[in-house]
Design a protein around this motif. Sequence first.
Motif, PDB file in Angstrom:
ATOM      1  N   GLY A  86      31.216 148.831  28.276  1.00 52.99           N
ATOM      2  CA  GLY A  86      32.076 148.118  27.334  1.00 52.99           C
ATOM      3  C   GLY A  86      33.399 147.741  27.960  1.00 52.99           C
ATOM      4  O   GLY A  86      33.919 146.633  27.743  1.00 52.99           O
ATOM      5  N   ARG A  87      33.946 148.633  28.752  1.00 54.59           N
ATOM      6  CA  ARG A  87      35.201 148.306  29.449  1.00 54.59           C
ATOM      7  C   ARG A  87      34.998 147.162  30.443  1.00 54.59           C
ATOM      8  O   ARG A  87      35.855 146.296  30.592  1.00 54.59           O
ATOM      9  CB  ARG A  87      35.745 149.541  30.163  1.00 54.59           C
ATOM     10  CG  ARG A  87      36.328 150.584  29.235  1.00 54.59           C
ATOM     11  CD  ARG A  87      37.103 151.597  30.055  1.00 54.59           C
ATOM     12  NE  ARG A  87      37.356 152.812  29.352  1.00 54.59           N
ATOM     13  CZ  ARG A  87      38.498 153.078  28.694  1.00 54.59           C
ATOM     14  NH1 ARG A  87      39.444 152.179  28.636  1.00 54.59           N
ATOM     15  NH2 ARG A  87      38.652 154.238  28.094  1.00 54.59           N
ATOM     16  N   LEU A  88      33.855 147.174  31.135  1.00 56.41           N
ATOM     17  CA  LEU A  88      33.563 146.074  32.068  1.00 56.41           C
ATOM     18  C   LEU A  88      33.424 144.747  31.324  1.00 56.41           C
ATOM     19  O   LEU A  88      33.907 143.711  31.802  1.00 56.41           O
ATOM     20  CB  LEU A  88      32.277 146.355  32.853  1.00 56.41           C
ATOM     21  CG  LEU A  88      32.359 147.360  33.983  1.00 56.41           C
ATOM     22  CD1 LEU A  88      30.981 147.500  34.653  1.00 56.41           C
ATOM     23  CD2 LEU A  88      33.409 146.984  35.008  1.00 56.41           C
ATOM     24  N   GLU A 108      34.012 156.579  33.861  1.00 50.51           N
ATOM     25  CA  GLU A 108      32.947 156.326  32.885  1.00 50.51           C
ATOM     26  C   GLU A 108      31.706 155.711  33.525  1.00 50.51           C
ATOM     27  O   GLU A 108      30.605 155.852  33.000  1.00 50.51           O
ATOM     28  CB  GLU A 108      33.472 155.430  31.770  1.00 50.51           C
ATOM     29  CG  GLU A 108      34.491 156.157  30.904  1.00 50.51           C
ATOM     30  CD  GLU A 108      35.435 155.233  30.157  1.00 50.51           C
ATOM     31  OE1 GLU A 108      35.345 153.991  30.327  1.00 50.51           O
ATOM     32  OE2 GLU A 108      36.268 155.748  29.398  1.00 50.51           O
ATOM     33  N   LEU A 109      31.877 155.038  34.637  1.00 47.25           N
ATOM     34  CA  LEU A 109      30.726 154.467  35.347  1.00 47.25           C
ATOM     35  C   LEU A 109      30.198 155.405  36.427  1.00 47.25           C
ATOM     36  O   LEU A 109      29.003 155.377  36.739  1.00 47.25           O
ATOM     37  CB  LEU A 109      31.111 153.123  35.972  1.00 47.25           C
ATOM     38  CG  LEU A 109      31.484 152.016  34.983  1.00 47.25           C
ATOM     39  CD1 LEU A 109      32.013 150.799  35.728  1.00 47.25           C
ATOM     40  CD2 LEU A 109      30.314 151.649  34.092  1.00 47.25           C
ATOM     41  N   GLY A 110      31.062 156.240  36.997  1.00 49.79           N
ATOM     42  CA  GLY A 110      30.664 157.109  38.102  1.00 49.79           C
ATOM     43  C   GLY A 110      30.112 158.458  37.700  1.00 49.79           C
ATOM     44  O   GLY A 110      29.253 159.010  38.394  1.00 49.79           O
ATOM     45  N   LEU A 111      30.573 159.008  36.585  1.00 46.44           N
ATOM     46  CA  LEU A 111      30.146 160.347  36.179  1.00 46.44           C
ATOM     47  C   LEU A 111      28.734 160.392  35.568  1.00 46.44           C
ATOM     48  O   LEU A 111      27.986 161.341  35.841  1.00 46.44           O
ATOM     49  CB  LEU A 111      31.176 160.947  35.226  1.00 46.44           C
ATOM     50  CG  LEU A 111      31.123 162.436  34.969  1.00 46.44           C
ATOM     51  CD1 LEU A 111      31.115 163.239  36.262  1.00 46.44           C
ATOM     52  CD2 LEU A 111      32.298 162.859  34.092  1.00 46.44           C
ATOM     53  N   PRO A 112      28.324 159.417  34.773  1.00 51.04           N
ATOM     54  CA  PRO A 112      26.971 159.491  34.208  1.00 51.04           C
ATOM     55  C   PRO A 112      25.846 159.638  35.235  1.00 51.04           C
ATOM     56  O   PRO A 112      24.940 160.460  35.013  1.00 51.04           O
ATOM     57  CB  PRO A 112      26.849 158.196  33.398  1.00 51.04           C
ATOM     58  CG  PRO A 112      28.241 157.957  32.937  1.00 51.04           C
ATOM     59  CD  PRO A 112      29.085 158.335  34.140  1.00 51.04           C
ATOM     60  N   PRO A 113      25.866 158.928  36.373  1.00 50.11           N
ATOM     61  CA  PRO A 113      24.797 159.167  37.350  1.00 50.11           C
ATOM     62  C   PRO A 113      24.743 160.621  37.832  1.00 50.11           C
ATOM     63  O   PRO A 113      23.659 161.148  38.105  1.00 50.11           O
ATOM     64  CB  PRO A 113      25.115 158.208  38.497  1.00 50.11           C
ATOM     65  CG  PRO A 113      25.903 157.112  37.861  1.00 50.11           C
ATOM     66  CD  PRO A 113      26.709 157.792  36.778  1.00 50.11           C
ATOM     67  N   VAL A 114      25.880 161.277  37.908  1.00 51.17           N
ATOM     68  CA  VAL A 114      25.915 162.691  38.305  1.00 51.17           C
ATOM     69  C   VAL A 114      25.213 163.529  37.235  1.00 51.17           C
ATOM     70  O   VAL A 114      24.394 164.397  37.547  1.00 51.17           O
ATOM     71  CB  VAL A 114      27.365 163.176  38.532  1.00 51.17           C
ATOM     72  CG1 VAL A 114      27.414 164.675  38.796  1.00 51.17           C
ATOM     73  CG2 VAL A 114      28.019 162.399  39.667  1.00 51.17           C
ATOM     74  N   PHE A 115      25.523 163.241  35.957  1.00 47.43           N
ATOM     75  CA  PHE A 115      24.857 163.966  34.873  1.00 47.43           C
ATOM     76  C   PHE A 115      23.365 163.673  34.852  1.00 47.43           C
ATOM     77  O   PHE A 115      22.556 164.578  34.619  1.00 47.43           O
ATOM     78  CB  PHE A 115      25.480 163.625  33.518  1.00 47.43           C
ATOM     79  CG  PHE A 115      26.706 164.430  33.203  1.00 47.43           C
ATOM     80  CD1 PHE A 115      26.628 165.802  33.015  1.00 47.43           C
ATOM     81  CD2 PHE A 115      27.945 163.830  33.081  1.00 47.43           C
ATOM     82  CE1 PHE A 115      27.750 166.560  32.722  1.00 47.43           C
ATOM     83  CE2 PHE A 115      29.077 164.567  32.779  1.00 47.43           C
ATOM     84  CZ  PHE A 115      28.982 165.935  32.600  1.00 47.43           C
TER      85      PHE A 115
END
Length: 137
Positions: A86-88, A108-115
């Motif tokens: 949404g920010r993008l 917000e874009l970098g942390l989800p792939p880690v999770f």
Amino acid sequence: MARALRALAQLMGWACVLIGVFHVLLGNAAIPGAGSAGTTVDSWGRFMGASFVGYGLAWLWVARQRPVPARAVRWLAGVFLLGGAGRLLSLALHGWPQWFQIPLTAIELGLPPVFFWLADAEERALRSSAETTSAGR
């Protein structure tokens, strides 16, 4: 990795709860660059702050489960990723926001792939332990 998942989920939960409370209490003053946005944005921001508290509490609930439920982690991480998307979209439609929003977008874009990567770490560890135990009998 299971310990990292649990710690990261707890950190995420507490961070979201604190940020949400901050927004509920301060309204527009909690949003960099939105101090004079008016009463409608203030009302919306406080409501969204309360929603963010609930989101943080969901992370804390997930972190307390044994094992940490991978499906719930993926859903919560997906919601966070959607916020970054949404920010993008906002950036594409309206241009660059106040500078502080840029590192938030990166998180917000970098942390989800880690999770997503860690999501089933505890469930996998428990399965592996159970298989080892049953194989040893």
